[in-house]
Design an enzyme around this catalytic site. Structure first.
Site, mmCIF file in Angstrom:
data_model
loop_
_atom_site.group_PDB
_atom_site.id
_atom_site.type_symbol
_atom_site.label_atom_id
_atom_site.label_comp_id
_atom_site.label_asym_id
_atom_site.label_seq_id
_atom_site.Cartn_x
_atom_site.Cartn_y
_atom_site.Cartn_z
ATOM 1 N NE ARG A 184 16.049 138.533 -17.668
ATOM 2 C CZ ARG A 184 15.790 137.249 -17.519
ATOM 3 N NH1 ARG A 184 14.761 136.698 -18.145
ATOM 4 N NH2 ARG A 184 16.555 136.490 -16.736
ATOM 5 C CG HIS A 185 20.288 140.328 -18.864
ATOM 6 N ND1 HIS A 185 20.098 138.979 -19.065
ATOM 7 C CD2 HIS A 185 20.027 140.531 -17.549
ATOM 8 C CE1 HIS A 185 19.756 138.390 -17.954
ATOM 9 N NE2 HIS A 185 19.692 139.304 -17.003
ATOM 10 N NE ARG A 207 20.580 135.690 -15.942
ATOM 11 C CZ ARG A 207 20.017 134.689 -15.275
ATOM 12 N NH1 ARG A 207 20.532 133.469 -15.365
ATOM 13 N NH2 ARG A 207 18.932 134.883 -14.526
ATOM 14 N NE ARG A 237 22.704 139.045 -15.539
ATOM 15 C CZ ARG A 237 23.329 138.877 -14.377
ATOM 16 N NH1 ARG A 237 24.602 138.511 -14.371
ATOM 17 N NH2 ARG A 237 22.692 139.073 -13.237
ATOM 18 C CG ASP A 251 14.570 138.938 -14.240
ATOM 19 O OD1 ASP A 251 15.373 139.608 -13.554
ATOM 20 O OD2 ASP A 251 14.409 137.710 -14.090
#
Length: 411
Positions: free
Chosen positions: A33-34, A37, A101, A275
């Site tokens: 996942r990034h 943010r 992102r 996610d």
């Protein structure tokens, strides 16, 4: 004293021999996942609107950048024996969801994984080197962003939202949803939409924003719990997870099968996503823990070549400060982390789409082209028939006129 020296020498030899022992790992699929943010949305009565976030909504923060740089460093230490010390384009393939992102997370991750040195240190003032990250438009992405339309999934999800469990939840929490609507200005709040409020409050809390006066610990916890459940509903069941997590799981399997056959040079396949992506694939592999994957969470799907064949090892790293823990597919042996590749493939067969577009009831570009070609062909046939009829009619008329003229000439 001599015995202690012997033990010391023996231990040193043992370590040296162990270091020379062949590593069983052949490739690894890394899905993460990034990082941290800003919120992707703000509600109408939110005291912290979009202008309070330096780069706007849904943007990777400096904390998120550091999280992925640290994950890249971890991947370097964990897979140092698999990957060359210097970047080689034939060893790693990086794909990303087409969200800023996610792209930024991938670049930060690669900065930690491949700090330039030697000939690759192209600028002594910048400890970074450009490494390709591949992406595709969201509307065509069924693997990472999952933005490609899938009418069948929408139909199944709507059925899920009408299930007795969801209806009972909505009835039980009606007063709570009414309260949230009043305080936030959001209309028709329900289990499928509540994640937006929970996510926004979570982001604001992580960035030390002042919470609205109506948010206390009880309300915050309830929102987060409902958010987690709404997240689980997205991929609950075989077909839902097959349509959303199945395409990427199918690619993991393909990567491993190709590696086992000796058809690829890549040693790491890296996927920078969301996610929802991590959850969908985890659900497709039947190892989802029913919790929203945190920032920089990483799913590691490894292929090992053992003395008795190729085997798969699943691991999950849900916190940048912890080592990954093993995951066990229900069809695989539960007393070992290593599952025979064939067993894993058979065990996940019902979660991998054979023809995703057909199962989604999607008309593909090729099918559209076929329809257009068929329509054009049909029109050409109709035109040719009309032309033939016109010619036949003209000939018949001409002959009829000749007969009439000849008849008129008779005495």
């Amino acid at each position: 004293m001599e015995f202690q020296v012997f033990l010391h020498v023996f231990a040193g030899l043992f370590v040296a021999v162990s270091a020379l022992a062949p590593d069983t790992l052949r490739i690894v699929n890394v899905l993460y996942r990034h990082g941290d943010r800003s919120p992707v949305t703000v509600y109408p009565k939110d005291p912290h609107q979009a202008e309070e976030w330096p780069q706007g909504l849904g943007w990777l923060s400096e904390t998120g950048m550091r999280q992925h740089y640290a994950l890249g460093q971890y991947l370097r230490s964990e897979y140092n024996n698999l990957l060359s010390a210097e970047y080689k384009r034939t060893e790693i393939l990086v794909q990303s969801s087409n969200e800023d992102r996610c792209l930024m997370s991938a670049y930060c991750d690669l900065a930690g994984l491949y700090p330039p040195s030697g000939d690759q240190l192209w600028n002594p003032n910048i400890t970074w080197q450009p490494i390709p990250v591949h992406t595709r438009p969201q509307e065509y992405d069924r693997k990472l962003n999952m933005g490609a339309p899938c009418p069948r999934y929408d139909e199944l999800y709507d059925i899920e939202l009408q299930s007795p469990a969801v209806k009972a939840e909505e009835k039980e929490n009606k007063d709570f949803y009414d309260f949230i609507e009043k305080k936030t200005g959001v209309k028709k709040e329900n289990i499928s939409e509540v994640w937006k409020i929970g996510d926004t409050l979570f982001c604001e809390k992580m960035h030390n924003k002042t919470m609205p006066d109506w948010v206390n610990d009880t309300i915050y916890t309830k929102l987060r719990n409902l958010q987690a459940w709404s997240f689980d509903l997205l991929y609950n069941g075989t077909e839902l997870s097959r349509l959303k997590g199945g395409p990427l799981l199918q690619e993991f399997i393909y990567n491993m099968q190709q590696a086992a056959a000796g058809n690829v040079t890549y040693k790491m396949f890296m996927y920078s996503a969301h996610d929802s992506t991590v959850a969908a694939v985890s659900q497709a592999m039947q190892v989802f823990n029913q919790k929203s994957p945190p920032y920089a969470a990483a799913l590691l799907v490894e292929l090992h070549q053992m003395s008795d064949g190729y085997k798969v090892r699943l691991r999950y790293r849900n916190d940048t400060q912890q080592d990954p823990y093993p995951l066990y597919h229900p069809a695989c042996p539960q007393d070992t982390e290593y599952c025979p590749l064939d067993t894993f493939v058979k065990g996940t067969k019902d979660r991998v789409p054979e023809d995703w577009a057909a199962e989604c009831h999607v008309v593909t570009d090729d099918e559209v082209a076929d329809v257009i070609a068929g329509t054009v062909l049909a029109l050409m046939v109709v035109i040719m028939i009309l032309c033939a009829l016109l010619i036949i009619t003209a000939i018949a008329w001409y002959r009829n006129q000749r007969v009439v003229r000849n008849f008129q000439r008779l005495p």
